[in-house]
Design an enzyme around this catalytic site. Structure first.
Site, short mmCIF file in Angstrom:
data_model
loop_
_atom_site.label_atom_id
_atom_site.label_comp_id
_atom_site.label_asym_id
_atom_site.label_seq_id
_atom_site.Cartn_x
_atom_site.Cartn_y
_atom_site.Cartn_z
N GLY A 10 17.62 -51.68 -2.91
CA GLY A 10 16.79 -50.90 -3.95
C GLY A 10 16.80 -51.28 -5.20
N GLY A 13 14.27 -49.84 -8.01
CA GLY A 13 14.00 -48.47 -8.06
C GLY A 13 14.24 -47.98 -9.52
N TYR A 145 13.85 -35.30 2.90
CA TYR A 145 14.74 -36.06 1.94
C TYR A 145 15.92 -35.45 1.92
CZ TYR A 145 16.33 -37.80 -2.78
OH TYR A 145 17.11 -38.55 -3.67
C1 AKB Z 1 13.85 -36.27 -6.50
O1 AKB Z 1 13.25 -35.52 -7.32
O2 AKB Z 1 13.37 -36.40 -5.32
C2 AKB Z 1 14.96 -37.24 -6.97
C3 AKB Z 1 16.33 -36.36 -6.54
C4 AKB Z 1 16.73 -35.10 -7.42
O3 AKB Z 1 16.99 -36.82 -5.85
N1 AKB Z 1 14.95 -37.46 -8.28
#
Ligand code: AKB
Length: 318
Positions: A10, A13, A145
């Site tokens: 990554g 990134g 996520y």
């Molecule tokens: C996001 O906003 O998805 C990232 C995080 C806080 O992990 N910056």
């Protein structure tokens, strides 16, 4: 002693593009190999182009280069992950499992690898206490996520306990930086606002006024990452991932700080689906475990960060 041989996935990134040069500066440019998927920067240095999900390739790179440390930064962030949850699940979980399994085999072959893996404030959710969120608390995220961050934390802790792998992690807050823009996150407004201020003297925030989120300047984030990895293992009491933070602010507060430098700047608001994500995250974080265990200390407050961002981003946009 032989120098560490470092592999960073990554690398293109937001964090990778600043961590790689910092690691090269510290450990020598020939000792750090960057993995790029497609966006290869001009000054890429020692690098390989490939997919972190390709186990055979990852194994080959790690074996042939006698890698001793991996920073596994590949990941799909919160907002992009909600638009494509399958992609977020497959990339975030699949590549982590691949790296952990390779590290397990290497350890069995007498070649241990130390691993860094990034968690996030996204591991928390609507049922988590939102002020001064403790290290140990409810983890019921509302995004894919976040689900991959909680599952990832449990997975790295399992590989630490079961196979003795030295894996360390941080629950990053929103990271603010000028060298490379972030992509696909919910905290990205706090970077975009600087582009708006410098280019047009105005910005429309996709988060409402009053939306407080924990944040950190990139210089602090890179230093925290390296300090955690350099800490003596006896100091690391948390193997899921450490809470870590620097500042907490809402859009109107960063706008007011920018206005001190650009008096004509104005902010307006038009929230979108990212508001719901932000509303499920902490407003501030208790990172006392990191401060106690390995002496974490941030250096940039809102004022220092804002003036440094404007100073560096300004010339880049000319
Ligand atoms: C996001 O906003 O998805 C990232 C995080 C806080 O992990 N910056």
């Amino acid at each position: 002693m032989k120098p560490e041989k470092i592999f960073v996935t990554g690398a293109a990134g937001q964090i990778g593009s600043e961590l790689v040069p910092a690691l090269r500066e510290k450990y020598g440019k020939d000792n750090v190999i960057a993995l790029y998927h497609h966006n290869v920067p001009k000054d890429a240095g020692k690098h390989i182009i490939g997919d972190a999900g390709d186990k055979a390739l990852m194994e080959k790179i790690i074996k042939e280069n006698d890698i001793t440390v991996v920073y596994h930064l590949v990941g799909i962030l919160s907002a992009k992950g909600e638009q494509n949850p399958d992609l977020a699940y497959n990339v975030n979980m699949g590549t982590l499992k691949t790296i952990l399994d390779i590290a397990k085999d290497r350890k069995n072959a007498g070649k241990p690898i130390k691993i860094f893996w990034p968690s996030s404030i996204a591991a928390f959710g609507p049922t988590t206490p939102r002020d001064k969120t403790p290290q140990k608390t409810i983890l019921e995220p509302a995004t894919m996520y976040g689900v991959t961050k909680v599952a990832g934390e449990l997975l790295v802790n399992y590989y630490f306990k079961k196979f003795g792998l030295d894996i360390r992690g941080l629950r990053y807050p929103g990271i603010i930086s000028w060298k490379t823009p972030p992509g696909g996150g919910t905290t990205d407004y706090a970077v975009e606002i600087f582009y708006g201020a410098l280019k047009e003297k105005k910005y429309t925030s996709f988060l409402k006024a009053g939306t407080y989120l924990p944040m950190m300047y990139m210089d602090d984030a890179v230093r925290a990452t390296i300090e955690l990895m350099e800490a003596d293992p006896s100091k690391i009491s948390i193997r899921t991932s450490y809470n870590i933070t620097a500042i907490s602010f809402a859009p109107e507060e960063i706008a007011a700080e920018i206005k001190k430098h650009i008096p004509e700047f104005s902010i307006s608001y038009k929230d979108d689906f990212r508001q719901q994500i932000a509303d499920s995250w902490p407003k501030s974080i208790d990172d006392s475990s990191a401060r106690k265990d390995w002496a974490w200390k941030h250096t940039y407050g809102l004022a220092e960060m804002t003036s440094d961002m404007l100073k560096n981003l300004g010339p880049m946009l000319k």
